[in-house]
Design an enzyme around this catalytic site. Sequence first.
Site, PDB file in Angstrom:
ATOM      1  N   HIS A  10       0.825  -1.218   0.000  1.00 32.16           N
ATOM      2  CA  HIS A  10       0.000   0.000   0.000  1.00 32.16           C
ATOM      3  C   HIS A  10       0.862   1.272   0.000  1.00 32.16           C
ATOM      4  CE1 HIS A  10       0.953   0.882   4.190  1.00 32.16           C
ATOM      5  NE2 HIS A  10       0.857  -0.424   4.401  1.00 32.16           N
ATOM      6  N   ARG A  61      -6.094   0.755   4.091  1.00 36.06           N
ATOM      7  CA  ARG A  61      -4.969   1.308   3.325  1.00 36.06           C
ATOM      8  C   ARG A  61      -4.614   0.430   2.130  1.00 36.06           C
ATOM      9  NH1 ARG A  61      -3.230  -0.731   8.257  1.00 36.06           N
ATOM     10  NH2 ARG A  61      -1.220  -1.834   8.456  1.00 36.06           N
ATOM     11  N   GLU A  88      -1.488  -6.959   7.412  1.00 32.33           N
ATOM     12  CA  GLU A  88      -0.142  -6.718   7.929  1.00 32.33           C
ATOM     13  C   GLU A  88       0.139  -7.660   9.110  1.00 32.33           C
ATOM     14  OE1 GLU A  88       2.799  -6.291   7.777  1.00 32.33           O
ATOM     15  OE2 GLU A  88       3.109  -4.138   7.478  1.00 32.33           O
ATOM     16  N   HIS A 158       0.578  -5.559   2.327  1.00 31.16           N
ATOM     17  CA  HIS A 158       1.358  -4.839   3.342  1.00 31.16           C
ATOM     18  C   HIS A 158       2.835  -5.246   3.329  1.00 31.16           C
ATOM     19  CE1 HIS A 158      -2.426  -3.478   5.178  1.00 31.16           C
ATOM     20  NE2 HIS A 158      -2.871  -4.609   4.656  1.00 31.16           N
TER      21      HIS A 158
HETATM   22  O1  LIG Z   1       4.148  -0.590  11.311  1.00 28.92           O
HETATM   23  C1  LIG Z   1       3.916  -1.535  10.530  1.00 28.92           C
HETATM   24  O2  LIG Z   1       2.871  -2.197  10.547  1.00 28.92           O
HETATM   25  C2  LIG Z   1       4.995  -1.902   9.521  1.00 28.92           C
HETATM   26  C3  LIG Z   1       4.707  -1.402   8.149  1.00 28.92           C
HETATM   27  O3  LIG Z   1       4.470  -0.043   8.098  1.00 28.92           O
HETATM   28  O4  LIG Z   1       6.196  -1.350   9.977  1.00 28.92           O
HETATM   29  P1  LIG Z   1       7.635  -2.016   9.838  1.00 28.92           P
HETATM   30  O5  LIG Z   1       8.212  -1.493   8.557  1.00 28.92           O
HETATM   31  O6  LIG Z   1       8.346  -1.493  11.038  1.00 28.92           O
HETATM   32  O7  LIG Z   1       7.490  -3.498   9.868  1.00 28.92           O
END
Ligand SMILES: O=C(O)[C@@H](CO)OP(=O)(O)O
Length: 206
Positions: A10, A61, A88, A158
């Site tokens: 996203h 998102r 995610e 994600h």
């Molecule tokens: O905060 C989150 O869910 C992820 C993606 O934005 O972060 P990170 O890149 O730290 O895994």
Amino acid sequence: MSRTLVLVRHGQSEWNLKNLFTGWRDVDLTEQGHAEAKAAGQKLKARGLKFDIAFTSALIRAQKTCQHILDAVGQGDLKTIRDQALNERDYGDLSGLNKDDARKKWGEEQVHVWRRSYDVPPPAGESLKDTGARVWPYYLHDLQPHVLRGGTVLVAAHGNSLRALIMALDGKSGEEIVKLELGTGVPVIYQLNADSTVASKEVLDD
Ligand SMILES: O=C(O)[C@@H](CO)OP(=O)(O)O
């Protein structure tokens, strides 16, 4: 026969911008995030891509990113499956915390291990391995069959759910996956062989 799988993280979310751990929290795209998603759609349009089906997560998102891409390629009404299997990684107790504050509290190294390691979960959250344990079966049962029958399939999801999928597709080890970062709104195009192995991979990050 073309067997095409397009993965897109996203566009920038409000919590990406604020530098907060997001996980399953359902935050919207920023202005920049909308623009990144539309630009991803334009890149795919320039390739002449037309999709047979689209998949996205249960989070807004990713859904809005998916819709921007479909609109850009002139397929705004295409059948789109939403499933939380593509969500995610669940960041557990870190969700909503500022990433720099977390580094101050637990140290740079520990936070990096929680964010990028394969099998160390954040407190009360999912490791990448846990995320893969729901993403990969979903890919195999629900998504891959469309590709193998000659389809062109869009997946808007994600950073970490796609890292888990890419790890399996590319045959990367737990050590190798630590280094893989996915940019917001960057399409990754796979062509698969008939036996489901990867024939080619291209990252449209220019
Ligand atoms: O905060 C989150 O869910 C992820 C993606 O934005 O972060 P990170 O890149 O730290 O895994």
